[in-house]
Design a protein around this motif. Structure first.
Motif, mmCIF file in Angstrom:
data_model
loop_
_atom_site.group_PDB
_atom_site.id
_atom_site.type_symbol
_atom_site.label_atom_id
_atom_site.label_comp_id
_atom_site.label_asym_id
_atom_site.label_seq_id
_atom_site.Cartn_x
_atom_site.Cartn_y
_atom_site.Cartn_z
ATOM 1 N N GLY A 62 0.723 -1.168 -0.011
ATOM 2 C CA GLY A 62 0.013 0.065 0.031
ATOM 3 C C GLY A 62 1.097 1.280 0.117
ATOM 4 O O GLY A 62 0.664 2.188 -0.744
ATOM 5 N N LEU A 63 2.044 1.219 0.855
ATOM 6 C CA LEU A 63 2.788 2.438 0.877
ATOM 7 C C LEU A 63 3.661 2.671 -0.227
ATOM 8 O O LEU A 63 3.942 3.800 -0.991
ATOM 9 N N LEU A 64 3.895 1.445 -1.253
ATOM 10 C CA LEU A 64 4.603 1.636 -2.346
ATOM 11 C C LEU A 64 3.486 2.212 -3.408
ATOM 12 O O LEU A 64 4.104 3.038 -4.042
ATOM 13 N N ILE A 65 2.336 1.916 -3.433
ATOM 14 C CA ILE A 65 1.401 2.566 -4.259
ATOM 15 C C ILE A 65 1.095 3.985 -4.011
ATOM 16 O O ILE A 65 1.253 4.872 -4.877
ATOM 17 N N ILE A 66 1.007 4.288 -2.635
ATOM 18 C CA ILE A 66 0.837 5.803 -2.218
ATOM 19 C C ILE A 66 1.991 6.428 -2.623
ATOM 20 O O ILE A 66 1.913 7.561 -3.104
ATOM 21 N N GLY A 67 3.224 5.880 -2.351
ATOM 22 C CA GLY A 67 4.336 6.826 -2.711
ATOM 23 C C GLY A 67 4.722 6.844 -4.178
ATOM 24 O O GLY A 67 5.120 7.860 -4.694
ATOM 25 N N LEU A 68 4.443 5.870 -4.978
ATOM 26 C CA LEU A 68 4.761 6.007 -6.484
ATOM 27 C C LEU A 68 3.541 6.435 -7.237
ATOM 28 O O LEU A 68 3.833 6.763 -8.285
ATOM 29 N N HIS A 69 2.460 6.578 -6.704
ATOM 30 C CA HIS A 69 1.218 7.017 -7.756
ATOM 31 C C HIS A 69 0.661 8.208 -6.709
ATOM 32 O O HIS A 69 -0.147 8.154 -5.797
ATOM 33 N N ARG A 70 1.200 9.195 -6.977
ATOM 34 C CA ARG A 70 0.424 10.568 -6.536
ATOM 35 C C ARG A 70 -0.206 11.254 -7.195
ATOM 36 O O ARG A 70 -0.702 12.384 -7.062
ATOM 37 N N SER A 71 -1.032 10.650 -8.231
ATOM 38 C CA SER A 71 -2.005 11.603 -9.318
ATOM 39 C C SER A 71 -3.553 11.102 -8.603
ATOM 40 O O SER A 71 -3.772 10.042 -8.401
ATOM 41 N N THR A 79 -9.282 5.865 -8.234
ATOM 42 C CA THR A 79 -9.091 4.475 -7.926
ATOM 43 C C THR A 79 -7.807 3.900 -7.514
ATOM 44 O O THR A 79 -7.917 3.322 -6.554
ATOM 45 N N ILE A 80 -6.889 3.965 -8.310
ATOM 46 C CA ILE A 80 -5.676 3.331 -8.028
ATOM 47 C C ILE A 80 -5.163 3.928 -6.689
ATOM 48 O O ILE A 80 -4.616 3.309 -5.960
ATOM 49 N N SER A 81 -5.323 5.385 -6.406
ATOM 50 C CA SER A 81 -4.791 5.805 -5.297
ATOM 51 C C SER A 81 -5.429 5.447 -3.962
ATOM 52 O O SER A 81 -5.001 5.035 -2.979
ATOM 53 N N LEU A 82 -6.847 5.242 -4.084
ATOM 54 C CA LEU A 82 -7.696 4.725 -3.053
ATOM 55 C C LEU A 82 -7.146 3.472 -2.784
ATOM 56 O O LEU A 82 -7.549 3.022 -1.710
#
Length: 150
Positions: A62-71, A79-82
């Motif tokens: 989850g932190l990887l997604i949050i950190g790399l996808h900030r859009s 949807t990706i960020s959530l």
């Protein structure tokens, strides 16, 4: 609102290519096999180490997604960020309050109504995964933004 940059669009589509099939697979399988998974839940929570490792992996993912996808521009990006936040929070809860998660899963599997609701939820999640996979693999990025015309 100004559209996302070409790099942000590429990153969103890349995450959708990975997350979409993953969510579709597990959502559909859980929707079909949920009543059979009661023993699996019990086995998972019987070993504290397994819960800790699963929570740590989920928190890291989850932190990887949050950190790399900030859009947060557009429905796909949101949807990706959530999803990243959902996975991180769920991983944290598995580490911090595993008995609460276990009780919730157990109560869901014991109640026929809750099981049906959970199956519908997982089916909807599977459908969302299919939409993400389609958007990631088969749609084209916004050409106007990539060409520099806004």
């Amino acid at each position: 609102m100004e559209p996302a940059s070409p790099e942000a669009q590429r990153r969103t589509r890349a995450f959708a290519r990975v997350i979409g099939p993953y969510v579709a697979t597990f959502g559909i399988v859980y929707a079909i096999r949920l009543p059979d998974l009661g023993g699996l839940v019990g086995d998972l929570f019987a070993q504290t180490f397994n819960v800790l490792i699963l929570g740590a992996l989920m928190l890291a993912a989850g932190l990887l997604i949050i950190g790399l996808h900030r859009s947060w521009r557009g429905p796909l990006a949101v949807t990706i960020s959530l999803f990243g936040w959902f996975v991180a929070i769920r991983g944290f809860l598995l580490i911090a309050a595993p008995s609460t998660i276990e009780a919730g899963a157990g109560a869901t599997l014991l109640s026929p109504t809750a099981t049906v609701v959970a199956r519908v939820f997982f089916a909807a999640l599977g459908a969302l995964g299919l939409v993400l996979a389609y958007a990631g693999w088969f749609t084209k990025p916004n050409h106007e933004v990539i060409a520099g015309v806004s």
